[in-house]
Design an enzyme around this catalytic site. Structure first.
Site, PDB file in Angstrom:
ATOM      1  N   GLY A   1     -24.599 109.075 -44.130  1.00 52.99           N
ATOM      2  CA  GLY A   1     -24.793 109.660 -42.809  1.00 52.99           C
ATOM      3  C   GLY A   1     -24.614 111.158 -42.848  1.00 52.99           C
ATOM      4  O   GLY A   1     -24.136 111.704 -43.836  1.00 52.99           O
ATOM      5  N   PRO A   2     -24.992 111.820 -41.771  1.00 50.03           N
ATOM      6  CA  PRO A   2     -24.907 113.272 -41.719  1.00 50.03           C
ATOM      7  C   PRO A   2     -23.454 113.759 -41.799  1.00 50.03           C
ATOM      8  O   PRO A   2     -22.531 112.962 -41.605  1.00 50.03           O
ATOM      9  CB  PRO A   2     -25.505 113.625 -40.363  1.00 50.03           C
ATOM     10  CG  PRO A   2     -26.085 112.389 -39.820  1.00 50.03           C
ATOM     11  CD  PRO A   2     -25.518 111.236 -40.539  1.00 50.03           C
ATOM     12  N   PRO A   3     -23.260 115.038 -42.060  1.00 51.15           N
ATOM     13  CA  PRO A   3     -21.901 115.572 -42.156  1.00 51.15           C
ATOM     14  C   PRO A   3     -21.157 115.433 -40.828  1.00 51.15           C
ATOM     15  O   PRO A   3     -21.762 115.481 -39.756  1.00 51.15           O
ATOM     16  CB  PRO A   3     -22.119 117.055 -42.463  1.00 51.15           C
ATOM     17  CG  PRO A   3     -23.531 117.193 -42.870  1.00 51.15           C
ATOM     18  CD  PRO A   3     -24.289 116.060 -42.291  1.00 51.15           C
ATOM     19  N   GLY A   4     -19.874 115.252 -40.937  1.00 51.76           N
ATOM     20  CA  GLY A   4     -19.034 115.244 -39.737  1.00 51.76           C
ATOM     21  C   GLY A   4     -19.095 113.974 -38.929  1.00 51.76           C
ATOM     22  O   GLY A   4     -18.701 113.940 -37.771  1.00 51.76           O
TER      23      GLY A   4
ATOM     24  N   THR B   1     -15.341 110.588 -44.365  1.00 48.13           N
ATOM     25  CA  THR B   1     -14.089 110.823 -45.086  1.00 48.13           C
ATOM     26  C   THR B   1     -12.922 110.226 -44.324  1.00 48.13           C
ATOM     27  O   THR B   1     -12.043 109.586 -44.909  1.00 48.13           O
ATOM     28  CB  THR B   1     -13.852 112.336 -45.247  1.00 48.13           C
ATOM     29  OG1 THR B   1     -15.022 112.899 -45.785  1.00 48.13           O
ATOM     30  CG2 THR B   1     -12.680 112.617 -46.149  1.00 48.13           C
TER      31      THR B   1
ATOM     32  N   SER C   1     -42.659 109.261 -41.213  1.00 52.67           N
ATOM     33  CA  SER C   1     -42.536 109.026 -39.780  1.00 52.67           C
ATOM     34  C   SER C   1     -43.084 110.149 -38.908  1.00 52.67           C
ATOM     35  O   SER C   1     -43.127 110.029 -37.693  1.00 52.67           O
ATOM     36  CB  SER C   1     -41.073 108.740 -39.417  1.00 52.67           C
ATOM     37  OG  SER C   1     -40.326 109.923 -39.520  1.00 52.67           O
TER      38      SER C   1
ATOM     39  N   LYS D   1     -32.666 109.276 -34.548  1.00 47.72           N
ATOM     40  CA  LYS D   1     -33.744 110.072 -33.970  1.00 47.72           C
ATOM     41  C   LYS D   1     -33.657 110.100 -32.443  1.00 47.72           C
ATOM     42  O   LYS D   1     -33.835 111.146 -31.822  1.00 47.72           O
ATOM     43  CB  LYS D   1     -35.096 109.484 -34.398  1.00 47.72           C
ATOM     44  CG  LYS D   1     -35.366 109.732 -35.877  1.00 47.72           C
ATOM     45  CD  LYS D   1     -36.612 109.002 -36.309  1.00 47.72           C
ATOM     46  CE  LYS D   1     -36.889 109.271 -37.774  1.00 47.72           C
ATOM     47  NZ  LYS D   1     -37.990 108.444 -38.269  1.00 47.72           N
TER      48      LYS D   1
HETATM   49  P1  ADP Z   1     -17.719 113.406 -43.020  1.00 47.17           P
HETATM   50  O1  ADP Z   1     -16.834 112.951 -44.126  1.00 47.17           O
HETATM   51  O2  ADP Z   1     -18.661 112.352 -42.564  1.00 47.17           O
HETATM   52  O3  ADP Z   1     -18.419 114.691 -43.272  1.00 47.17           O
HETATM   53  P2  ADP Z   1     -15.255 113.730 -41.625  1.00 47.17           P
HETATM   54  O4  ADP Z   1     -14.653 112.407 -41.928  1.00 47.17           O
HETATM   55  O5  ADP Z   1     -14.752 114.896 -42.367  1.00 47.17           O
HETATM   56  O6  ADP Z   1     -16.819 113.658 -41.762  1.00 47.17           O
HETATM   57  O7  ADP Z   1     -15.127 114.005 -40.077  1.00 47.17           O
HETATM   58  C1  ADP Z   1     -15.005 115.279 -39.484  1.00 47.17           C
HETATM   59  C2  ADP Z   1     -13.936 115.258 -38.449  1.00 47.17           C
HETATM   60  O8  ADP Z   1     -14.328 114.462 -37.353  1.00 47.17           O
HETATM   61  C3  ADP Z   1     -12.633 114.695 -38.930  1.00 47.17           C
HETATM   62  O9  ADP Z   1     -11.596 115.417 -38.398  1.00 47.17           O
HETATM   63  C4  ADP Z   1     -12.630 113.285 -38.379  1.00 47.17           C
HETATM   64  O10 ADP Z   1     -11.349 112.798 -38.159  1.00 47.17           O
HETATM   65  C5  ADP Z   1     -13.378 113.462 -37.071  1.00 47.17           C
HETATM   66  N1  ADP Z   1     -14.079 112.246 -36.689  1.00 47.17           N
HETATM   67  C6  ADP Z   1     -15.315 111.896 -37.081  1.00 47.17           C
HETATM   68  N2  ADP Z   1     -15.662 110.725 -36.514  1.00 47.17           N
HETATM   69  C7  ADP Z   1     -14.632 110.338 -35.743  1.00 47.17           C
HETATM   70  C8  ADP Z   1     -14.404 109.203 -34.909  1.00 47.17           C
HETATM   71  N3  ADP Z   1     -15.305 108.241 -34.737  1.00 47.17           N
HETATM   72  N4  ADP Z   1     -13.226 109.128 -34.271  1.00 47.17           N
HETATM   73  C9  ADP Z   1     -12.312 110.090 -34.416  1.00 47.17           C
HETATM   74  N5  ADP Z   1     -12.465 111.180 -35.174  1.00 47.17           N
HETATM   75  C10 ADP Z   1     -13.620 111.300 -35.848  1.00 47.17           C
END
Ligand code: ADP
Length: 798
Positions: A357-360, A364, A680, A723
């Site tokens: 999935g996309p960043p953030g 993690t 697409s 999308k």
């Molecule tokens: P990724 O690893 O997908 O790039 P992260 O796990 O680093 O993203 O998430 C970025 C931030 O957003 C973190 O602080 C994370 O705790 C928070 N976050 C993301 N999704 C959620 C969620 N569903 N509920 C609570 N916090 C979230």
């Protein structure tokens, strides 16, 4: 030099041929006489005046020489002593008296007898002799200084310049010369020529002695160096003792204990102990010591047997996942199922989880929650941009500064052998000439092989079979296929604005307040302001930038408070500007107008769902298609298909068949920095093309996605949720989707769904009817009305 008449002194003397010996005047030489003829000559001499003529034979091999086998010049010698041995051999000592030349062989039987003529030296003046002799004496002195050994008792005679001929003969006697060379000297007619020959021999002797000296010096230098080293080492030992290095050496004992207690497998332990033994024997300051120490430290620091007490309690895991994360219902479900299966099967075997999935989007942080739920440690290693196999598997120890690879480094950080190990961004793994990191990764991940993972640095296998690996990727397309095959993909599709709002209020905001040391009642953020941040300051699938914006607010407020400017703050939509500046994004739709040749597509890229413009333009040319905007191969083919469809339908649009003959078409997809691929955008490109040639503008409020066939059928596509969410974020309210994708709407949160109007289509005709301002099929056009002006016309919405 005066040439005086030489007084001839002829004598008839018994002659003895000698082998390998040239007798010089002034020399005393022992000779062994074995040949009968020689003994007879001796007897003859003895009865006379003990004078003999000794001459060398040309070839020493000849036992019975004739007069032809003898040199002409020899030495008149006096018998000094005689010793007869029982076997008939007679040893004599002779003293050279004068050089002489055979003038006639008088007899050859029973012994040789010859008439000889004494060779008188030319007479030279004292200065002349001096001038000739001195340099030679000097040369000889040099030989002695270079180490030539000369019997001590001869030295005075050599350097006694009052008797130059004696000096010369002594020098000759003491040089290492071949017999033939000596003979040449003997035969030299006068002092001058003898001096010349001798000077050459002396020069040669000097050079030989010099070379010998050099060799000797080198050898003694070597010996000296060794002695010096031994001496220094001894000193070092003393210094070490003084400095208490000995204690440090005692640390080796500790290291040994650590090795024995580390729980490493027997073979590994044996290897470690062997290396330790090597370390003990090394001088403390040897550079290898630190390499070897580092290596042993690595070995003892690795979690060979340490394990977290890990139990899989699915209920507990569910609780923790919910505690840590808002939403992500499907993700949580899949994870719990996965854990349940592992609980039943016991081991961490089976496919590896891949969070895509996309960043953030929380990949993690979900990983961390899993570790927490299982009571295991969490480690994360980023693989982004890794091109070298050695980064995963380590460098061999022969490299300076070598280290283990990332997997082993991660295991050291984990301190236990059963952590949750996140391999981040496996889609960014590179492959080049330094080996394929993905194959090393496969070995680490594959449950069949990873019980003995080999790292180049460690040189001993490491057991990874208790590790729970989780990989992450932004898009799956670039994950090496062999890796993808072994993974179970769990998608993190991105959040709706509403979900983001909940994540922010429930998780991100409290977390930021805490990080910045702010109390809830000191800094307040209104809901309205939060919604504005989400829509106006971020445009992303995840919540990373949102978290960053919130952190910015906290930071600024914290500063104002510490500077005592304020005591508390309340951020609402009005004061937001003060903290975050002007809004960064306007709703997509507001930036747009209804345009000819520009359609809005919904895409799925690395950064999640995206709304993209597709622009088409036309210019005079030869019917070629130009594509730009960082497009992948599939997308390019899809553009070709869209063009072919459009061309095949020209008649239906009321356009002449050869319309494209003299025109080039250019399709561009802006946001050039983001790679785009996939089929697409097919219907979006076709829409832009039809709009371009019919000059009918595209409705700005419509976003579309779908694959197109040559005949204009619209096929199913992936990533609908991402999308649709992206379209919603951008303010688009009407979405055109392939009919087959209707089922995917289930995943979309009801609230979002309610705000959107969906049109499901089967073929391109329906797309065009919906997307273009007027129905293109009804219009009957002629070449005149179409025109061929190169630029696409922009017609404002009526
Ligand atoms: P990724 O690893 O997908 O790039 P992260 O796990 O680093 O993203 O998430 C970025 C931030 O957003 C973190 O602080 C994370 O705790 C928070 N976050 C993301 N999704 C959620 C969620 N569903 N509920 C609570 N916090 C979230």
């Amino acid at each position: 030099m005066e040439d005086k008449e030489k007084k001839k002194v002829l004598q008839t003397l018994p002659l003895i041929p000698v082998k390998d010996i040239v007798i010089f005047p002034h020399a005393e030489v022992p000779i062994s006489l074995k040949r009968e003829k020689s003994v007879k000559a001796l007897e003859e001499a003895l009865v006379k005046d003990k004078i003999l003529f000794l001459v060398m034979q040309k070839n020493r091999e000849i036992e019975e020489p004739t007069t032809d086998d003898l040199f002409d010049v020899g030495t008149i010698s006096k018998i000094a002593s005689v010793q007869r041995l029982p076997d008939g051999v007679v040893n004599i000592t002779v003293e050279g008296l004068k050089k002489a030349k055979v003038t006639e062989h008088v007899r050859v039987d029973p012994y040789f007898e010859a008439e000889v003529d004494e060779i008188d030296e030319l007479e030279y003046s004292a200065e002349e002799i001096d001038a000739l002799i001195r340099p030679m004496v000097e040369q000889f002195r040099r030989c002695i200084s270079l180490g030539k050994s000369v019997p001590l008792d001869l030295i005075p005679a050599i350097f006694d310049l009052s008797n130059p001929y004696q000096t010369l003969d002594m020098i000759i006697l003491n040089l290492e010369l071949k017999q033939i060379e000596k003979q040449a000297l003997l035969e030299a007619p006068d002092l001058k020529s003898r001096a010349k020959i001798l000077s050459e021999y002396l020069a040669r002797e000097i050079s030989i002695l010099q070379t010998a000296r050099k060799i000797q010096d080198k050898t003694s230098e070597e010996i000296g160096k060794n002695a010096k080293e031994a001496f220094l080492r001894e000193q070092l030992r003393t210094i070490e003792k003084e400095l208490g290095v000995k204690e440090e050496r005692e640390e080796f004992g500790e290291l040994e204990t650590k090795i024995r207690e580390s729980g490493m497998p027997k073979e590994t332990e044996a290897k470690a102990l062997k290396e330790l033994d090597r370390l003990r024997k090394m001088p403390q300051f040897s550079p290898e010591v630190s390499y070897l120490r580092t290596y042993l430290d690595w070995l003892v620091d690795l979690p060979w047997s340490a394990k977290s007490e890990s139990k899989i309690d699915v209920k507990e895991a569910e609780k923790i996942l919910n505690e840590d994360h808002y939403g992500l219902k499907k993700v949580k479900e899949r994870i719990l199922e996965y854990l349940a299966v592992h609980k039943l099967t016991g081991k961490m075997k089976g496919p590896i989880l891949c969070f895509a999935g996309p960043p953030g989007t929380g990949k993690t942080s979900v990983g961390k929650s899993i570790a927490r739920a299982l009571g295991r440690k969490f480690v994360k290693v980023s693989l982004g941009g890794m091109r070298d196999e050695a980064e995963i598997r380590g460098h061999r120890r022969t490299y300076v500064g070598a280290l283990p690879g990332r997997i082993i480094q991660g295991m050291k950080d984990a301190e236990t052998k059963n952590p949750v190990f996140m391999l981040d961004e496996i889609d960014k793994l590179g492959i080049d000439f330094r080996g394929d990191p993905s194959s090393a990764l496969l070995e680490a991940l594959d449950p069949e092989q990873n019980h003995s993972f080999s790292d180049h640095y460690l040189e001993v296998p490491f057991d990874l079979s208790d590790v729970m690996f989780i990989t992450t990727a932004n898009i799956l397309d670039t994950v090496p296929p062999p890796l993808r095959d072994r993974m179970e993909v769990i998608e993190f599709p991105g959040y709706t604005e509403d979900e983001k709002f909940h994540i922010a209020t429930g998780y991100l905001w409290p977390k930021q307040l805490e990080t910045h040391g702010l109390e809830k009642n000191i800094l307040k953020l209104s809901n309205e302001a939060l919604r504005t941040i989400i829509s106006g300051y971020t445009r992303e699938a995840g919540v990373r930038n949102l978290e960053r914006e919130l952190a910015t607010i906290c930071r600024k407020v914290a500063r104002e408070i510490t500077e005592s400017k304020i005591k508390s703050a309340e951020v609402n939509s009005k004061s937001l500007h003060k903290y975050l500046g002007p809004e960064k994004f306007e709703p997509w739709i507001a930036e747009k107008q209804d345009e000819v040749g520009v359609s809005t597509g919904l895409a799925w890229t690395e950064v999640g769902g995206q709304v993209l413009n597709v622009e088409a333009t036309m210019m005079p040319g030869k019917g070629q298609l130009l594509l730009t905007g960082y497009l992948g191969d599939v997308m390019k083919e899809s553009a070709q298909a869209a063009l072919s469809y459009t061309r095949s339908k020209t008649a239906d649009f009321g356009i002449k068949e050869n319309f494209f003959k003299d025109k080039d078409i250019h399709i561009h997809v802006p946001a050039g920095a983001i790679p785009k691929d996939g089929p697409s955008a097919g219907i979006t490109m076709a829409t832009a093309l039809v709009s371009l040639i019919t000059k009918i503008p595209v409705k700005k409020e419509i976003g579309m996605t779908g694959e197109i066939t040559l005949r204009g059928r619209v096929l199913e596509i992936g990533g609908v949720k991402e999308k649709v969410l992206a379209a919603h974020r951008a303010g688009i309210r009407k979405v055109v989707l392939p009919k087959k994708n209707k089922k995917d709407l289930e995943e979309i949160p009801a609230k979002t769904k309610k705000e959107l109007k969906f049109t499901f289509v089967d073929n391109m005709d329906e797309v065009l009817k919906n997307a273009l301002k007027t129905n293109p099929f009804r219009a009957i056009r002629t070449e005149k009305t179409i025109g061929i002006e190169p630029q696409r016309a922009t017609i404002s919405a009526a």
